[in-house]
Scaffold this active site. Sequence first.
Site, PDB file in Angstrom:
ATOM      1  N   LYS A   1     -15.047   7.836  -3.075  1.00  0.00           N
ATOM      2  CA  LYS A   1     -16.245   8.120  -2.282  1.00  0.00           C
ATOM      3  C   LYS A   1     -16.825   9.482  -2.646  1.00  0.00           C
ATOM      4  O   LYS A   1     -18.045   9.637  -2.788  1.00  0.00           O
ATOM      5  CB  LYS A   1     -15.896   8.078  -0.794  1.00  0.00           C
ATOM      6  CG  LYS A   1     -15.454   6.716  -0.293  1.00  0.00           C
ATOM      7  CD  LYS A   1     -14.700   6.816   1.027  1.00  0.00           C
ATOM      8  CE  LYS A   1     -13.982   5.509   1.329  1.00  0.00           C
ATOM      9  NZ  LYS A   1     -12.978   5.645   2.389  1.00  0.00           N
TER      10      LYS A   1
ATOM     11  N   THR B   1      -8.866   6.133  -1.672  1.00  0.00           N
ATOM     12  CA  THR B   1     -10.256   5.708  -1.801  1.00  0.00           C
ATOM     13  C   THR B   1     -11.214   6.856  -1.489  1.00  0.00           C
ATOM     14  O   THR B   1     -12.372   6.828  -1.904  1.00  0.00           O
ATOM     15  CB  THR B   1     -10.575   4.513  -0.878  1.00  0.00           C
ATOM     16  OG1 THR B   1     -10.164   4.821   0.460  1.00  0.00           O
ATOM     17  CG2 THR B   1      -9.860   3.258  -1.367  1.00  0.00           C
TER      18      THR B   1
ATOM     19  N   LYS C   1      -8.463  13.526   4.748  1.00  0.00           N
ATOM     20  CA  LYS C   1      -7.589  12.357   4.665  1.00  0.00           C
ATOM     21  C   LYS C   1      -6.524  12.486   5.753  1.00  0.00           C
ATOM     22  O   LYS C   1      -6.386  13.536   6.371  1.00  0.00           O
ATOM     23  CB  LYS C   1      -6.944  12.246   3.284  1.00  0.00           C
ATOM     24  CG  LYS C   1      -6.250  13.495   2.807  1.00  0.00           C
ATOM     25  CD  LYS C   1      -5.691  13.347   1.407  1.00  0.00           C
ATOM     26  CE  LYS C   1      -6.777  13.396   0.361  1.00  0.00           C
ATOM     27  NZ  LYS C   1      -7.005  12.123  -0.311  1.00  0.00           N
ATOM     28  N   ARG C   2      -5.812  11.428   5.968  1.00  0.00           N
ATOM     29  CA  ARG C   2      -4.725  11.446   6.940  1.00  0.00           C
ATOM     30  C   ARG C   2      -3.781  12.611   6.650  1.00  0.00           C
ATOM     31  O   ARG C   2      -3.512  12.926   5.501  1.00  0.00           O
ATOM     32  CB  ARG C   2      -3.980  10.110   6.862  1.00  0.00           C
ATOM     33  CG  ARG C   2      -2.854   9.915   7.847  1.00  0.00           C
ATOM     34  CD  ARG C   2      -2.450   8.444   7.862  1.00  0.00           C
ATOM     35  NE  ARG C   2      -2.116   7.950   6.530  1.00  0.00           N
ATOM     36  CZ  ARG C   2      -0.876   7.948   6.012  1.00  0.00           C
ATOM     37  NH1 ARG C   2       0.132   8.442   6.714  1.00  0.00           N
ATOM     38  NH2 ARG C   2      -0.643   7.460   4.813  1.00  0.00           N
TER      39      ARG C   2
ATOM     40  N   LYS D   1       0.470  14.112   1.067  1.00  0.00           N
ATOM     41  CA  LYS D   1      -0.915  14.400   0.677  1.00  0.00           C
ATOM     42  C   LYS D   1      -1.121  15.905   0.449  1.00  0.00           C
ATOM     43  O   LYS D   1      -2.131  16.319  -0.087  1.00  0.00           O
ATOM     44  CB  LYS D   1      -1.881  13.852   1.725  1.00  0.00           C
ATOM     45  CG  LYS D   1      -1.827  12.320   1.801  1.00  0.00           C
ATOM     46  CD  LYS D   1      -2.765  11.773   2.852  1.00  0.00           C
ATOM     47  CE  LYS D   1      -2.651  10.262   3.003  1.00  0.00           C
ATOM     48  NZ  LYS D   1      -3.215   9.518   1.861  1.00  0.00           N
TER      49      LYS D   1
ATOM     50  N   HIS E   1       0.801  -1.222   0.000  1.00  0.00           N
ATOM     51  CA  HIS E   1       0.000   0.000   0.000  1.00  0.00           C
ATOM     52  C   HIS E   1       0.834   1.273   0.000  1.00  0.00           C
ATOM     53  O   HIS E   1       0.285   2.349   0.227  1.00  0.00           O
ATOM     54  CB  HIS E   1      -0.917   0.032   1.228  1.00  0.00           C
ATOM     55  CG  HIS E   1      -2.094  -0.873   1.148  1.00  0.00           C
ATOM     56  ND1 HIS E   1      -3.270  -0.538   0.513  1.00  0.00           N
ATOM     57  CD2 HIS E   1      -2.286  -2.126   1.619  1.00  0.00           C
ATOM     58  CE1 HIS E   1      -4.137  -1.537   0.610  1.00  0.00           C
ATOM     59  NE2 HIS E   1      -3.564  -2.510   1.272  1.00  0.00           N
TER      60      HIS E   1
END
Length: 836
Positions: free
Chosen positions: A682, A678, A570-571, A576, A379
């Site tokens: 969504k 993901t 998100k984290r 990111k 991952h």
Amino acid sequence: MAKTASKKATTKAATEPGRGMNFSVYDTPEEIQRSISNHLRYTLARDPATATKRDWWICTALAVRDRILEKMIRTQAAHHEGNAKRCYYLSLEYLMGRLFHNNLISAGILEQTEQAVKNLGFDLDELREEEVDMALGNGGLGRLAACFLDSLATLDLPAVGYGINYEFGLFRQEFVNGHQVEHPDEWARYGTPWEIVRPEYTQTIKLYGHVEKQFDEFGNSRDVWSDGKTVLGVPYDIPIAGYGTNTVNFLRLWAARASEEFDFNTFNQGGYVEAVREKTVTESVSKVLYPNDKTENGKELRLVQQYFFVSCSLRDIIRRWRKLNKDWDKFSDKVAVQLNDTHPAVAVAEFMRILVDEERLEWDRAWAIVTRTMAYTNHTLMPEALERWGLPLFQRVLPRHTQIIFEINARLMQTVEAKWPGDDGKKRVLSLIEEGGGKSIRMANLAVVGSHSVNGVAAIHSELLKSHLFPEFAALYPEKFNNKTNGITPRRWLLACNRPLSALITSKIGEGWARDLDQLRKLEKFAGDKAFQDQFMAIKHENKVRLAAVIKKDCGVDVDPSALFDVQIKRLHEYKRQHLNLLHILALYRRLLQHPDLDIQPRVFVFAAKAAPGYELAKTIIHAINAVGAAINNDPRIKGKLKVVFLPNYRVSLAARIIPAADLSEQISTAGKEASGTGNMKLALNGALTIGTLDGANIEIREEVGDENIFIFGLTVDEVHALQKKGYKPHDYYYANEELRAVVDWVGSDYFTPHEPGALASLRHSLLDGGDPFLVLADFASYCECQNRVDQAYRDKRRWAKMAILNTARMGKFSSDRTISEYARDIWDLAPVKVP
């Protein structure tokens, strides 16, 4: 009377997905109401007059559980009777969220339960709020595992999930003066109605100790793991109900217990604390998800956690297999083990230890069984995120496993020598043991060597695994590598979290889409229909109104639902690039201050994320966003055109509020760093448009929705690699762009934190002198230009509505049902078993 109620419920059930399936007299509102009342009296021993709202919720949940457990018993009987092959999914985290509403939908009794609760004087939606999120995970990895469990059951695939029953989960996040503060997440303080303890299946595992040679009567020696301490693993099962089917699988979570919880002699001598010391130390193993590993004790606890859950799970798998089977050489005909990322990689060594030491199988035979059984999902593309354990620590905690890993490595080196004679460079890269700077064990290498399948989770990720992360392994074992693009369950992420949109979709194309998401393509013909656009966007607006109420309650900020809701949830991690989003916000703020009449679309920037407790720069980014938000939200000069909110304590139930309300989905990671993502799926499924780089699953989303229905910016993977190879110099971008230079200096100054001098300086430092490892400055101009395109598109309400509808319509590929079907076909060789 019961027959009349049943007939009405069945008739209405045909109009809305998730209602009334598998209907029976047992599931009438009257029967469910009776179950609730019985549980209140006989399970909770409460009187209706004094029962709290939480009491009523627990009783309702238990009534639902009764019906699910009946199917679960039938499911396990069907699997046992057919001696079915099962998939055993090993994951250190499962981000389950709240189960009540999903279980009502999957059990097909949502409407009946609504009526039963109404008869008792309550509103079902109000009762739902009594449930707390199950804090068994952190980010996308854990939520993916939860989606996969849902799809496995829905597709009638025999499966068991294995993990840890964390007492406190990750942490509960609070903001104090803009800073993240972590508190224990006491989600299990009052228990949960979904868990079933199974003490009869308790497992005993060993830690520490030493290895010694022992000889038999013929003078033959064998290595024996001796002494050490033992820990008990007590299993707790959570039923996982499939949608539109009778299959109910389960998730088995291990809680650590001391083998000797109480020292009676020490207690009698006055040592009251010491008498329970062993119990306290042992139970810390399953206390917290991802303990801070900045300390040696934290590292040790993480390693013990991983081995604990892996060993308990493997022993349980073998126990289940032995019920109907004996031939070890056919073990993989009945068992498939999937390692969800590198955390469970020690399973390779543990399974070898069990086969060689306990079952006395010879090495080659045992290794063949292990490699036919194990499969590994990677991952991450960042080498630093691949787990390594320092050899001294690993050897102290798991001395016998250290020997086994060295033996696996010796045989691997022979294979490498045979393929690349004399190539010591290949051996250094492929070795399970890293030599530089103190020896360590490479767990990802162990997972690759010990598995028959190694998959990435998006097309580009899987290619990068072969070309950049594991190129030598891909050359050595080309047949192992494959792709399985991630997916999400539409039951949770549309049917449950966005009921108005689900009902609208069903009214147009029928209810089959919830089990076959490709049917959403039928919505394409309505994308240009003005009436449908109005209905679709009216639902979006109502969802924004509801989110605005949450923002007011949790952040104290008033926001306008007609503004563009720009969402990044998100984290919190540098790759990111929440700080890229922040720099653009500052650019907009600065433009408005200098040009008060600037014509821009009003925006509400919505953030939600947790930063790891030991990740200081990530916590600084949170502080920066909160500090900038406080300034913007209270500055009358910009006339409310911008609002910035950071919702605290991000979790599944909060995501379910945010996602249906999002207009724009921020998927802006550095190209080549996000494995899949993901959240992008969504948000798009719920009609948000994506702004993103060509990274992870964004690439496949673009392929599905079309270039004209997504906003792409930034460097590509190849351009990132070329820039880094040439030598990336963030100062060049800083000096070349006046606006960029201004906002970087602004955020790094004390302007937004006047009472905390230097509080945000580390953020500026990371972008300049720190080398800007994730190329924020390199992508800034492209990102701002892309955001200008978003602004222009949002002005055209018809165009935006059409784009939003087409995003929803073209998300069929990203169902976790598709992903799991591919795993079952290509990796597990797993067949569905229909439950009568």
